[in-house]
Design an enzyme around this catalytic site. Sequence first.
Site, PDB file in Angstrom:
ATOM      1  N   GLU A   1      -5.682  -4.627  10.761  1.00  0.00           N
ATOM      2  CA  GLU A   1      -4.691  -3.559  10.895  1.00  0.00           C
ATOM      3  C   GLU A   1      -4.984  -2.740  12.159  1.00  0.00           C
ATOM      4  O   GLU A   1      -5.802  -1.806  12.120  1.00  0.00           O
ATOM      5  CB  GLU A   1      -4.756  -2.631   9.678  1.00  0.00           C
TER       6      GLU A   1
ATOM      7  N   SER B   1       3.098  -1.656  10.440  1.00  0.00           N
ATOM      8  CA  SER B   1       4.542  -1.668  10.658  1.00  0.00           C
ATOM      9  C   SER B   1       5.212  -2.999  10.337  1.00  0.00           C
ATOM     10  O   SER B   1       6.170  -3.396  11.003  1.00  0.00           O
ATOM     11  CB  SER B   1       4.873  -1.220  12.097  1.00  0.00           C
TER      12      SER B   1
ATOM     13  N   GLY C   1       2.748  -0.922   4.357  1.00  0.00           N
ATOM     14  CA  GLY C   1       2.779   0.489   3.970  1.00  0.00           C
ATOM     15  C   GLY C   1       4.216   0.957   3.796  1.00  0.00           C
ATOM     16  O   GLY C   1       4.838   0.760   2.749  1.00  0.00           O
TER      17      GLY C   1
ATOM     18  N   ASN D   1       0.874  -1.177   0.000  1.00  0.00           N
ATOM     19  CA  ASN D   1       0.000   0.000   0.000  1.00  0.00           C
ATOM     20  C   ASN D   1       0.911   1.227   0.000  1.00  0.00           C
ATOM     21  O   ASN D   1       1.433   1.621   1.038  1.00  0.00           O
ATOM     22  CB  ASN D   1      -0.891  -0.039   1.257  1.00  0.00           C
ATOM     23  N   TRP D   2       1.079   1.806  -1.177  1.00  0.00           N
ATOM     24  CA  TRP D   2       2.004   2.949  -1.292  1.00  0.00           C
ATOM     25  C   TRP D   2       1.411   4.237  -0.735  1.00  0.00           C
ATOM     26  O   TRP D   2       2.096   5.245  -0.640  1.00  0.00           O
ATOM     27  CB  TRP D   2       2.410   3.157  -2.748  1.00  0.00           C
ATOM     28  N   LYS D   3       0.108   4.237  -0.486  1.00  0.00           N
ATOM     29  CA  LYS D   3      -0.580   5.469  -0.014  1.00  0.00           C
ATOM     30  C   LYS D   3      -0.312   6.600  -1.004  1.00  0.00           C
ATOM     31  O   LYS D   3      -0.170   6.334  -2.202  1.00  0.00           O
ATOM     32  CB  LYS D   3      -0.142   5.793   1.417  1.00  0.00           C
TER      33      LYS D   3
ATOM     34  N   GLU E   1      -7.034   5.003   7.487  1.00  0.00           N
ATOM     35  CA  GLU E   1      -6.828   6.414   7.113  1.00  0.00           C
ATOM     36  C   GLU E   1      -8.056   6.950   6.370  1.00  0.00           C
ATOM     37  O   GLU E   1      -8.405   8.121   6.511  1.00  0.00           O
ATOM     38  CB  GLU E   1      -5.551   6.545   6.258  1.00  0.00           C
TER      39      GLU E   1
ATOM     40  N   HIS F   1      -9.652   1.256   4.704  1.00  0.00           N
ATOM     41  CA  HIS F   1      -8.391   1.515   5.404  1.00  0.00           C
ATOM     42  C   HIS F   1      -8.631   2.532   6.528  1.00  0.00           C
ATOM     43  O   HIS F   1      -9.440   3.449   6.382  1.00  0.00           O
ATOM     44  CB  HIS F   1      -7.336   2.042   4.427  1.00  0.00           C
TER      45      HIS F   1
ATOM     46  N   GLY G   1       2.054   2.770  10.625  1.00  0.00           N
ATOM     47  CA  GLY G   1       2.984   3.881  10.433  1.00  0.00           C
ATOM     48  C   GLY G   1       3.680   4.328  11.709  1.00  0.00           C
ATOM     49  O   GLY G   1       4.305   5.381  11.750  1.00  0.00           O
TER      50      GLY G   1
HETATM   51  P1  PGA Z   1       2.570   0.643   7.665  1.00  0.00           P
HETATM   52  O1  PGA Z   1       1.144   0.824   6.959  1.00  0.00           O
HETATM   53  O2  PGA Z   1       3.153  -0.636   7.160  1.00  0.00           O
HETATM   54  O3  PGA Z   1       3.355   1.847   7.230  1.00  0.00           O
HETATM   55  O4  PGA Z   1       2.326   0.617   9.120  1.00  0.00           O
HETATM   56  C1  PGA Z   1       0.291  -0.267   6.786  1.00  0.00           C
HETATM   57  C2  PGA Z   1      -1.004   0.199   6.180  1.00  0.00           C
HETATM   58  O5  PGA Z   1      -1.405   1.338   6.412  1.00  0.00           O
HETATM   59  O6  PGA Z   1      -1.660  -0.553   5.441  1.00  0.00           O
END
Ligand code: PGA
Length: 267
Positions: A185, A231, A252, A10-12, A115, A113, A191
């Site tokens: 998640e 993470s 991510g 997931n590159w966001k 976010e 997600h 993150g």
């Molecule tokens: P992260 O993000 O690996 O940077 O914690 C995971 C995600 O948001 O899917």
Amino acid sequence: MPRKKLIAANWKMNKSIPESVSFIDNFKNSIKSTKIKDFRDTENPKDFPVSSKNEIVICPPFASLNEVKKSIKGTKIKLGAQNMHFEEKGAFTGEISAPMLRDAGCEYVILGHSERRAYFDETDGIINKKIKAALKNKLKAILCIGETLEQRESNETKAVIKFQLENCLRSINNEEIKNIVIAYEPVWAIGTGKNATPEQAEEVHLFIRGLLKKLYNVDISENIRIIYGGSVNEKNAKELLAMKNIDGALVGGASLDPKSFAEICNT
Ligand code: PGA
């Protein structure tokens, strides 16, 4: 049949189009030089003998979908999107629909997600509509669920997971559920560099599998993939993925570096 592991990037909101293409080039090389020697189909896609050990999905920003699609051609890497609207078309400025993502070559879409839930007010009801639109258009959904730190600390993890799962999956039938991957998640792990321990994650994954058995049946609950996100990196992936009920990872930060992501995929 053992569940095939799924590793999704997931590159966001990261990477320009040239950066996305360069990632894929480097990633393909890193994959090739490690364990999955037969990962690339160099000559003829139809004669590709063995699929990679893990299913690999890259979810770039919308603007990079087309170039990434071209760059992964002839490999087993799959394309995914990070979000979509539940309507198929119309006056929804700035949105993108499931048929458009199919057109762009996506096989998967990440939905719900944390976010999206936190910054764009997505509710379980909206996510449920999106899942239905995705499945109707032959996209597989990666449904994200997870508790906040506050909820974990007040012992609400299981209640939150149950609520999210039941509401996001409302009126999704036994056939449709087969095209859904659940991503657990925990919000506090995303993150932050603070991943759930393999035991913490396994406990919730097992709980989710139990819920799916009640909502559907034992076959479905045993075959559905439940992946972990929060993470995940090349150091902790092995331990997490070794757990019985952890069927892959949604990555991510560590998916932005081709070598790190390749190492996770080769785990
Ligand atoms: P992260 O993000 O690996 O940077 O914690 C995971 C995600 O948001 O899917």
